[in-house]
Design an enzyme around this catalytic site. Structure first.
Site, mmCIF file in Angstrom:
data_model
loop_
_atom_site.group_PDB
_atom_site.id
_atom_site.type_symbol
_atom_site.label_atom_id
_atom_site.label_comp_id
_atom_site.label_asym_id
_atom_site.label_seq_id
_atom_site.Cartn_x
_atom_site.Cartn_y
_atom_site.Cartn_z
ATOM 1 N N LEU A 100 -53.034 5.623 2.298
ATOM 2 C CA LEU A 100 -54.309 4.781 1.975
ATOM 3 C C LEU A 100 -54.356 4.510 0.726
ATOM 4 O O LEU A 100 -55.803 5.147 0.115
ATOM 5 C CB LEU A 100 -55.484 5.273 2.820
ATOM 6 C CG LEU A 100 -55.507 5.043 4.203
ATOM 7 C CD1 LEU A 100 -56.724 5.186 5.079
ATOM 8 C CD2 LEU A 100 -55.115 3.333 4.632
ATOM 9 N N ALA A 126 -36.556 5.169 7.696
ATOM 10 C CA ALA A 126 -36.034 6.242 8.095
ATOM 11 C C ALA A 126 -34.834 5.627 9.033
ATOM 12 O O ALA A 126 -34.677 4.767 9.826
ATOM 13 C CB ALA A 126 -36.667 6.875 9.467
ATOM 14 N N CYS A 180 -40.659 1.840 8.711
ATOM 15 C CA CYS A 180 -39.710 1.460 9.938
ATOM 16 C C CYS A 180 -39.881 -0.091 10.373
ATOM 17 O O CYS A 180 -41.095 -0.534 10.291
ATOM 18 C CB CYS A 180 -39.913 2.348 11.042
ATOM 19 S SG CYS A 180 -39.264 4.118 10.966
ATOM 20 N N TYR A 234 -41.003 14.379 13.719
ATOM 21 C CA TYR A 234 -39.436 14.237 13.985
ATOM 22 C C TYR A 234 -38.795 15.500 13.973
ATOM 23 O O TYR A 234 -39.259 16.603 13.846
ATOM 24 C CB TYR A 234 -38.865 13.263 13.100
ATOM 25 C CG TYR A 234 -39.690 11.676 13.338
ATOM 26 C CD1 TYR A 234 -39.560 11.307 14.385
ATOM 27 C CD2 TYR A 234 -40.090 10.997 12.420
ATOM 28 C CE1 TYR A 234 -40.330 9.997 14.968
ATOM 29 C CE2 TYR A 234 -40.744 9.849 12.448
ATOM 30 C CZ TYR A 234 -40.909 9.250 13.826
ATOM 31 O OH TYR A 234 -41.711 8.192 13.859
#
Length: 366
Positions: free
Chosen positions: A301, A57, A25, A182
């Site tokens: 990561l 997104a 984002c 979400y």
């Protein structure tokens, strides 16, 4: 076994390597429109050698945004700005992907660099959020309304309409965002979904929205183009969504036309204790790949070329998705090829800086 710089074919699309730009984002849109920031942000990662460059997104409705500054694809007017990005990304030898999303009860919030996170009221550009129930994500977040069956059907239709626009814009891949707390994840998890109708209760009912959305997208998305689904493989909380349910969901999604499960985790429980460490989510991708017999992407990561290559060569995942590491170094794939001793294609404009031993025979570029 393949390595990080071997190509991979998914349906009718062949990716030049196994490195994917993970959706990130940017909170840099006005009314959902893509702009120069998105072009440069995504274009530079395509120049850097990623095989698939994914948008952030991208909201399928205005009310499906996380913040008022989110990217959107709820209007035909959004197509031209996205098409411009697709054209440049593809000119650099990268495929272009878009993540379709609905934030659910985690929407209508402030951008992350604008002080402590807070709900944005309608007077300041916010909106009424919705979710499985009326329970908010946590304090400071908006209070949602509970979606009716008609509302749910409309949202599935919005995902399909967004996929049709994505096709018009020229995207090679669509990904359904079913992770990070979400809307779709809110329905999957028994911690956030306490409904008693056909969308709540049993596993079969809680996954219904996810499956219906994948069906709606697959119905309009061409057979030759891949469909990915990002899931949170666990809530990291007892009694919540977990890896066993994720494996079962992945099998279902595979049978409904999903081609790759993008394996993230968390985001649905504000107080979850997540054991963050290098590669901490890779075991989810490995188990889903093995037990659901579906391609997976590993994320989280993954920072070093050797680490990424080991994930692929050991068969733990089919692709790696990088986010923060590609923010730090958009040219990570080119550096990784050099460190791992593999030839790769450099933009012709940059050939004067390329180590000769890393060059593939046909460099790409406009």
């Amino acid at each position: 076994m393949p390595h990080l710089f071997d190509p991979i074919t998914v349906r009718g699309l062949t990716l030049a390597n196994r490195i994917i730009v993970s959706p990130m984002c940017e909170y840099s849109s006005s009314d959902g429109f893509a702009n120069d920031w998105h072009l440069v942000h995504l274009g530079s990662r395509a120049v850097g050698g990623a095989a698939l460059t994914m948008t952030e997104a991208t909201a399928v409705t205005a009310e499906g945004r996380i913040s008022p500054a989110d990217l959107g694809i709820w209007s035909d007017r959004h197509v031209d700005g996205l098409a411009r990005i697709v054209q440049f990304v593809r000119s650099q030898g990268s495929a272009a992907g878009i993540q379709l999303a609905h934030a659910g009860r985690k929407g209508s919030t402030s951008v992350p660099w604008d002080g402590p996170l807070r709900a944005v009221p309608p007077s300041l550009g916010g909106w009424q959020v919705a979710g499985p129930t009326v329970e908010p994500f946590s304090s400071g977040y908006p209070i949602p309304v509970s979606l009716s069956a008609g509302d749910i059907a409309a949202i599935a239709g919005a995902f399909a309409a967004a996929a049709t626009r994505a096709l018009t814009a020229g995207f090679d891949v669509v990904e359904v965002h079913a992770a990070h707390g979400y809307l779709i994840h809110e329905f999957l998890s028994p911690l956030s979904n306490t409904r008693t109708d056909r969308y709540g209760g049993s596993f079969e009912h809680r996954v219904r929205l996810c499956v219906e959305i994948v069906d709606a997208v697959r119905a309009v998305w061409p057979e030759a183009r891949p469909l990915f689904v990002r899931i949170s493989a666990t809530d990291w909380t007892d009694g919540g969504w977990d890896i066993d349910q994720s494996v079962a969901l992945a099998r279902l999604l595979r049978d409904h036309g999903a081609d790759l499960i993008d394996c993230s985790s968390g985001g649905n429980v504000a107080a979850a204790k997540i054991p963050v460490a290098p590669g901490y989510q890779v075991p989810f991708a490995e188990r889903i790949r093995r037990e659901a017999n579906v391609a997976t992407g590993a994320v989280g990561l993954i920072t070093s070329p050797q680490q990424a290559d080991d994930i692929i060569t050991s068969g733990r995942a089919d692709c790696v998705l990088l986010a923060r590491e590609l923010l730090r170094d958009p040219y990570w794939p080119l550096r990784a090829a050099r460190e791992l001793g593999h030839a790769t294609s450099w933009p012709k404009q940059y050939l004067r800086a390329a180590p000769p031993e890393t060059l593939a025979s046909r460099p790409v570029g406009p």
